[in-house]
Each structure stands twice: as structure tokens, then as C-alpha cells.
Design an enzyme around this catalytic site. Sequence first.
Site, PDB file in Angstrom:
ATOM      1  N   GLU A 128       0.840  -1.209   0.000  1.00 20.94           N
ATOM      2  CA  GLU A 128       0.000   0.000   0.000  1.00 20.94           C
ATOM      3  C   GLU A 128       0.870   1.252   0.000  1.00 20.94           C
ATOM      4  O   GLU A 128       1.831   1.367   0.756  1.00 20.94           O
ATOM      5  CB  GLU A 128      -0.884  -0.006   1.248  1.00 20.94           C
ATOM      6  N   HIS A 129       0.513   2.180  -0.896  1.00 19.87           N
ATOM      7  CA  HIS A 129       1.228   3.456  -1.054  1.00 19.87           C
ATOM      8  C   HIS A 129       2.676   3.245  -1.489  1.00 19.87           C
ATOM      9  O   HIS A 129       3.521   4.120  -1.307  1.00 19.87           O
ATOM     10  CB  HIS A 129       1.155   4.295   0.226  1.00 19.87           C
ATOM     11  N   ASP A 185       3.050   2.245  -4.780  1.00 21.73           N
ATOM     12  CA  ASP A 185       2.986   2.363  -6.242  1.00 21.73           C
ATOM     13  C   ASP A 185       3.563   3.682  -6.746  1.00 21.73           C
ATOM     14  O   ASP A 185       4.391   3.710  -7.650  1.00 21.73           O
ATOM     15  CB  ASP A 185       1.568   2.123  -6.766  1.00 21.73           C
ATOM     16  N   GLY A 225     -16.696   3.474  -2.656  1.00 24.20           N
ATOM     17  CA  GLY A 225     -16.063   4.048  -1.479  1.00 24.20           C
ATOM     18  C   GLY A 225     -15.455   3.040  -0.538  1.00 24.20           C
ATOM     19  O   GLY A 225     -15.101   3.369   0.587  1.00 24.20           O
ATOM     20  N   ALA A 226     -15.311   1.797  -0.980  1.00 19.99           N
ATOM     21  CA  ALA A 226     -14.828   0.735  -0.102  1.00 19.99           C
ATOM     22  C   ALA A 226     -13.346   0.449  -0.276  1.00 19.99           C
ATOM     23  O   ALA A 226     -12.813  -0.458   0.349  1.00 19.99           O
ATOM     24  CB  ALA A 226     -15.619  -0.550  -0.353  1.00 19.99           C
ATOM     25  N   LEU A 266     -12.068  -0.598  -3.085  1.00 19.36           N
ATOM     26  CA  LEU A 266     -11.948  -1.694  -4.045  1.00 19.36           C
ATOM     27  C   LEU A 266     -11.835  -1.177  -5.466  1.00 19.36           C
ATOM     28  O   LEU A 266     -11.954  -1.926  -6.432  1.00 19.36           O
ATOM     29  CB  LEU A 266     -13.142  -2.647  -3.926  1.00 19.36           C
ATOM     30  N   SER A 267     -11.588   0.132  -5.588  1.00 23.85           N
ATOM     31  CA  SER A 267     -11.300   0.772  -6.867  1.00 23.85           C
ATOM     32  C   SER A 267     -12.461   0.728  -7.843  1.00 23.85           C
ATOM     33  O   SER A 267     -12.313   0.393  -9.013  1.00 23.85           O
ATOM     34  CB  SER A 267     -10.052   0.143  -7.503  1.00 23.85           C
ATOM     35  N   SER A 310     -13.826   3.311  -9.085  1.00 27.15           N
ATOM     36  CA  SER A 310     -13.588   4.332 -10.106  1.00 27.15           C
ATOM     37  C   SER A 310     -12.680   3.807 -11.212  1.00 27.15           C
ATOM     38  O   SER A 310     -12.930   4.048 -12.405  1.00 27.15           O
ATOM     39  CB  SER A 310     -12.978   5.586  -9.474  1.00 27.15           C
ATOM     40  N   ASP A 336      -4.054   0.264  -9.483  1.00 32.29           N
ATOM     41  CA  ASP A 336      -5.448  -0.151  -9.616  1.00 32.29           C
ATOM     42  C   ASP A 336      -5.789  -0.533 -11.043  1.00 32.29           C
ATOM     43  O   ASP A 336      -6.387  -1.591 -11.302  1.00 32.29           O
ATOM     44  CB  ASP A 336      -6.369   0.969  -9.129  1.00 32.29           C
TER      45      ASP A 336
END
Length: 393
Positions: free
Chosen positions: A44-45, A47, A133-134, A136-137, A139, A183
Site C-alpha cells: 500500500e502506497h 505504487d 467508497g470501499a 476496491l477501486s 472508479s 489499480d
Amino acid sequence: MSPQNHPDAGAAAPRELAARFEQEFGAAPDGVWQAPGRVNLIGEHTDYNEGFVLPFAIDRTARVAVAARPDSAVRLLSTYGDQGLVTTSLESLQPGTAKGWTKYPLGVIWALRERGIDVPGLDLLLDSNVPLGAGLSSSHAIECAVITALNDLTGAGLAAEDMVLATQRAENDFVGAPTGIMDQSASLRGSKGHAVFLDCRDQAARLVPFETEPAGLVLLVIDTKVSHSHADGGYASRRASCELGAEVMGVKALRDLEVVDLEEASGLLDEVTFRRVRHVVTENRRVVQAVELLGGPGPGAIGPLLDASHASMRDDFEISCPELDLAVDTSRANGSIGARMTGGGFGGAAIALTPVQAEQKVRDAVVKAFADAGFAVPDIFTVFPAAGAMRIA
């Protein structure tokens, strides 16, 4: 619970979506395309620090029915929400002007046109069962479905790597979210039964076996219902800290630091920046270790890495929240072999790698713990590694 947020609500079948499109727009679509959301197993973070990540595409998808138009009009409609039909034009697309979900398809159109690709006007109908908003990408699932459709319709012939960079530009420059490439890489390059081991420096990707069922495990997603946004200040400030840390340490990106460099970093950086840097450096190491374990003993061996990742995000990167911590701690206490928050943080979802026989106990315990704490009722569901973006009709 609204339909788009219900994890068990199936996305519309291609034929149903095409029929709805014809009803709304008066003609059949040119095709239907889909792209999955993703869960980041670990990394996480890392990328945007040119490091390593290990996401996988999930069995929750965004689907778009699309038809090219003979003019420059762009008409967008979703099967959910109350925004109704949105009409704009190719010429009027400007960063920061789109609202709601429409900024994702419009951002993709804008980014492709910026690359010199002749995108026509179009009609588009969106349906999705990726929880919003979970973390899980949802967008990026929309963006990847749209770019897969437009790549086909325009004959642009873009490789997956090109589509990754185009959707990243849409996110960064049109939507205004300073995200990396993880993502969309998972959504575009995912494969059933595998995670994607991605080097975010050069986009080198390798599929790594990740199947929970043969190991007697399930991967639970615990959607805390605390919505988050990548475009807010928390994400941007973490990225700025990472850039500062790399500059002070004299490296191109934090990817270039090893765990042994942290002692030197502690003497050069202020406390907060050091902790941000320590998270990224140790998280990169955890990703590599997870890949090694998945290639050997299998998913049952990665639990401690998930636990360590969450502690690092909670304490060093400070992107967790009480709901995420409660979900993780309760899962572990009731039988999960490892758990962590997943996604950008400040809300969203946690994942819990859980023996099949402990699944119901974990589910019940988390729901009770949330109720006792006065938190919203969480959504808890399983996910499986699924195929990447594709045309389905």
C-alpha cells in the site's frame, strides 16, 4: 442498502444492459465491455514510490454499453444514482469540470484525445456492482471498462501498458487524484486465480498463483462503510512526504532505499517523514516476501505479513481509522490468520484471510463489534481472483 453498494447484487447481464441501452438511447450499443475492481493483497502506497504491489482483480465488475455517435456529443447514463442523463461534448472536456461518476469516463475520453486518438462522440450506459467508497477501486473499474471499449471502437491498438498510463493521466490530470498505476494495472492485467506482482517503476508484471479455496481459506472483505476519497488532502500529503523523503535521501524514489538505509534516514528526516518513509521501505519488502511465500508454501503462510502491513499503515503511515482497526483486530481474535486494511486508507475496507471453518465466527464477531462500538453495519463478503478487462458482448 442501495443496489450499487450491495456486494451480492450482480452486475446486469450483457443482454440486459444492451436492452436497457436501446431503451434509453433509441438504438443498440456497439458492444458491452467490463472491467473488475481490485483488492490489493499487500503493498500500500508503494505504487507512486515506484515500488512493488500485489493486487488482484476481483469478481465485481463495472460494465459499459457504448455506441459511437456521428457528432461530438457525449451522453452518459448510469443504472444507479440520481444524476440522470448527462450530456456534454468532446470540445468542452476540461480537467476539474466533471461531476460525480461521469468524471471517470470523461477523463478517459479526454486522456485519449490528449494522446492524439480520434475518439468519437458516444452514448454510454454504466452498470457496476463494485462497492463504492470501499477501497476496491470502483472508479478505476469504470475507467478500465471505458478505455477497453474505446480502444476497440477506435482501433487504437493500445497495449495494456498504454491503457494503464492513459487512465493514470485521467486520474491525475482530469479527476485530480494523485494516484499511481496499481489499480488500473490489476483491472487491465488481472487473471483468474492469480495476483499481479507489479513493478511500478517499469510496469513489469508477473502473475503469481493466489487461490484460497485449495488452501482451505477464504478472503473476506469487510467494507466499513466509511467512505474515502483519493482526491482529498490526506492522500496528497502522504505523497508529498514520500517525495520529500526521497529528495533528502538523494534517491529517485523510495523504491531505491533498502531496510538497511532506515538507520541513516532516521538521522536525516523529521520524525513524521521518517515514519512515512519507513512504511514504504518495509512494505516493499513485505510484497517481495509475500510473492516468495505464494510461490512456495502458499497463501496460508502470508498471514504475518498482512498483520505487519496493517500495523505499519496504522502507526507509520497513519491512514487507518477506528473502524478499520476494529475490523482487523476482531478478525484476528476470532480465527483469521492475517488481516489488514486495503486501499488508500482513511476508510474503505479491510481484508481478512480466514480458514473456511472460522468464516462465520469472524463475520458474526465483526458485526457484533461494530454494533457495540456504535459504528455503521459493515458489509462482509468474499472475493476471488478474477479475469481482467474484456469485451463481453
